[in-house]
Each structure stands twice: as C-alpha cells, then as structure tokens.
Design an enzyme around this catalytic site. Structure first.
Site, PDB file in Angstrom:
ATOM      1  N   MET A  97      40.208  15.280  42.852  1.00  0.00           N
ATOM      2  CA  MET A  97      39.680  14.910  44.164  1.00  0.00           C
ATOM      3  C   MET A  97      38.203  14.581  44.051  1.00  0.00           C
ATOM      4  O   MET A  97      37.426  15.398  43.555  1.00  0.00           O
ATOM      5  CB  MET A  97      39.861  16.070  45.148  1.00  0.00           C
ATOM      6  CG  MET A  97      41.288  16.358  45.502  1.00  0.00           C
ATOM      7  SD  MET A  97      41.421  17.881  46.472  1.00  0.00           S
ATOM      8  CE  MET A  97      41.250  19.092  45.162  1.00  0.00           C
ATOM      9  N   VAL A 155      41.260  24.300  41.141  1.00  0.00           N
ATOM     10  CA  VAL A 155      40.208  24.403  40.123  1.00  0.00           C
ATOM     11  C   VAL A 155      38.907  23.857  40.697  1.00  0.00           C
ATOM     12  O   VAL A 155      38.846  22.706  41.145  1.00  0.00           O
ATOM     13  CB  VAL A 155      40.583  23.607  38.853  1.00  0.00           C
ATOM     14  CG1 VAL A 155      39.512  23.791  37.779  1.00  0.00           C
ATOM     15  CG2 VAL A 155      41.938  24.046  38.327  1.00  0.00           C
ATOM     16  N   GLY A 185      34.334  18.651  45.656  1.00  0.00           N
ATOM     17  CA  GLY A 185      34.779  18.122  44.361  1.00  0.00           C
ATOM     18  C   GLY A 185      35.603  19.107  43.563  1.00  0.00           C
ATOM     19  O   GLY A 185      35.158  20.216  43.306  1.00  0.00           O
ATOM     20  N   SER A 186      36.795  18.714  43.129  1.00  0.00           N
ATOM     21  CA  SER A 186      37.673  19.683  42.479  1.00  0.00           C
ATOM     22  C   SER A 186      38.946  19.002  41.994  1.00  0.00           C
ATOM     23  O   SER A 186      39.082  17.784  42.051  1.00  0.00           O
ATOM     24  CB  SER A 186      38.023  20.791  43.480  1.00  0.00           C
ATOM     25  OG  SER A 186      38.419  20.215  44.708  1.00  0.00           O
ATOM     26  N   ARG A 187      39.900  19.830  41.530  1.00  0.00           N
ATOM     27  CA  ARG A 187      41.212  19.313  41.147  1.00  0.00           C
ATOM     28  C   ARG A 187      42.268  20.372  41.423  1.00  0.00           C
ATOM     29  O   ARG A 187      41.954  21.565  41.565  1.00  0.00           O
ATOM     30  CB  ARG A 187      41.238  18.915  39.672  1.00  0.00           C
ATOM     31  CG  ARG A 187      41.055  20.068  38.732  1.00  0.00           C
ATOM     32  CD  ARG A 187      40.915  19.594  37.304  1.00  0.00           C
ATOM     33  NE  ARG A 187      42.165  19.660  36.556  1.00  0.00           N
ATOM     34  CZ  ARG A 187      42.245  19.438  35.254  1.00  0.00           C
ATOM     35  NH1 ARG A 187      41.176  19.094  34.569  1.00  0.00           N
ATOM     36  NH2 ARG A 187      43.400  19.522  34.634  1.00  0.00           N
TER      37      ARG A 187
END
Length: 219
Positions: A97, A155, A185-187
């Site tokens: 993302m 994450v 911001g991440s995944r």
C-alpha cells in the site's frame, strides 16, 4: 467517510491549518508568499483526509473466495515457509500500500479468529524482503469453512508508526468487515493453502473487499 483511527489526527491537522492560514494573513505581507503558504497547508489537510478515508463497500460474501484485505498492488506471489504459526509451506500473496491507497484492513474471509499476536520490530521499507520477519507487525489466523486456516500479516513500513488490529481470538468475523488500520505506508501478506488457486498476478492493483485473491481448487 473517514476511519475512526484518523479522527484525532484530522482534528489536530484542521486546527493547525486554520491557525496557519490566519497567521499568514497577519504576518506575511507578500501576496504570492502568503498564497503559497495557504495552498501548501490546505494541500496537507487534503492529503491527511484522503489517507484516512474509509469508503463503504458492498461485499458479496463467498466461502469459496479469499478477497483482498487491503487496497494496493500485488508485489509477491510465491511459495514460502511460514515459521510463526503453520511452520510449513504456504502460498504467500503480498499487497503493498502506498500512502495514497486506502489503508483500512478488511477481513479477507469469514470465520473464527484462532490466533492474533502483535510483534514489535523495525521500520524497514515495506517491500524489503525481511520486512515480514523484522518489522513491526501483527499476525492473525482465521479458521474458514472451505480454506481451513488462513493467515494475514499487517506489516509496518518505513513511515508507518502504528498498526491497529481489531482481531481477537475467538471472535467470529465476516468477510469485508473492518479488521484494523495501518498508518502511513505498509503491506499485508496473506498465507494461503498450497492447493488454492491464486487469481491475481504480480503488479496487479487490487481493491479491498472486492478483488478475489484466491479460490478453491475444483476437485
């Protein structure tokens, strides 16, 4: 509509923007500079608002499909060893993302929460190969009627400083419902059975609670 996790930040940002605009009217006499400052702080407010947006989505629930838990881009599809819960091989689909994506995490499937754990850690960039093992993260396992146990991992990235996870062991959850939030911001990594059919491709953009990530393999 905005996510409840952003209410405090939105309110603080709004007051800062209002104060900055009023201050610029009194203390900046150069018209172009005053206008530039006002535009800059208003753009900042818009960015905060768009980051915490929480669009309502009509979900077509299906026990035969795993839906995308977040909006973003598929960056990994591979068979991996999952060491925390399964301690064996699973098929991993990882969704990255950017700060411009909706950051709401939604349940990818309906079922019962069997495992939910928070891990403190580093803040490597979200696409780093070690991010899933070393970054701040949460691990959640849902027992589903058709796929058995599936695992998703929120994450944190280099900018993300807080992961919100609503999943608690024993909860009955429904596909598409709000499961948490990751700020800035991440995944999210999905760990699925090896015999499922992955229905997305690398670099494909997906939409949370809409895009099918995997389906039951026909016997």
């Amino acid at each position: 509509m905005f996510h409840k996790e952003g209410q405090k930040i939105i309110l603080i940002t709004f007051f800062i923007v209002v104060a900055a605009v009023l201050a610029s009217e009194y203390f900046i006499s150069i018209p172009w500079l005053r206008m530039s400052v006002q535009i800059l702080v208003l753009v900042f407010l818009v960015l905060i608002l768009q980051f915490f947006r929480n669009p309502k989505r009509k979900v077509t629930k299906s026990f035969d499909e795993i839906l995308a838990p977040v909006d973003g881009k598929v960056v990994v599809i591979e068979e991996v060893e999952e060491p925390e819960y399964f301690k064996g091989k699973r098929r991993m689909v990882s969704i990255f993302m950017s700060p411009f994506n909706v950051h709401v995490t939604r349940y990818a499937a309906s079922g019962v929460i069997k495992y939910s754990k928070y891990h403190p850690g580093k803040y490597l960039v979200a696409w780093h190969p070690k991010a899933s093992e070393e970054n701040e993260r949460t691990t959640v396992v849902i027992n589903t009627p058709k796929f058995g146990d599936i695992l998703y991992r929120q994450v944190a990235g280099a900018l993300a400083k807080r992961i919100v996870n609503y999943a608690e062991e024993g909860d009955s959850v429904h596909q598409g419902e709000d499961a948490g939030f990751i700020k800035f911001g991440s995944r999210v990594d999905l760990y699925l059975p090896l015999d499922c059919i992955v229905t997305v491709k690398l670099d494909q953009k997906v939409t949370g609670a809409k895009t099918c990530i995997a389906a039951i393999k026909e016997k």
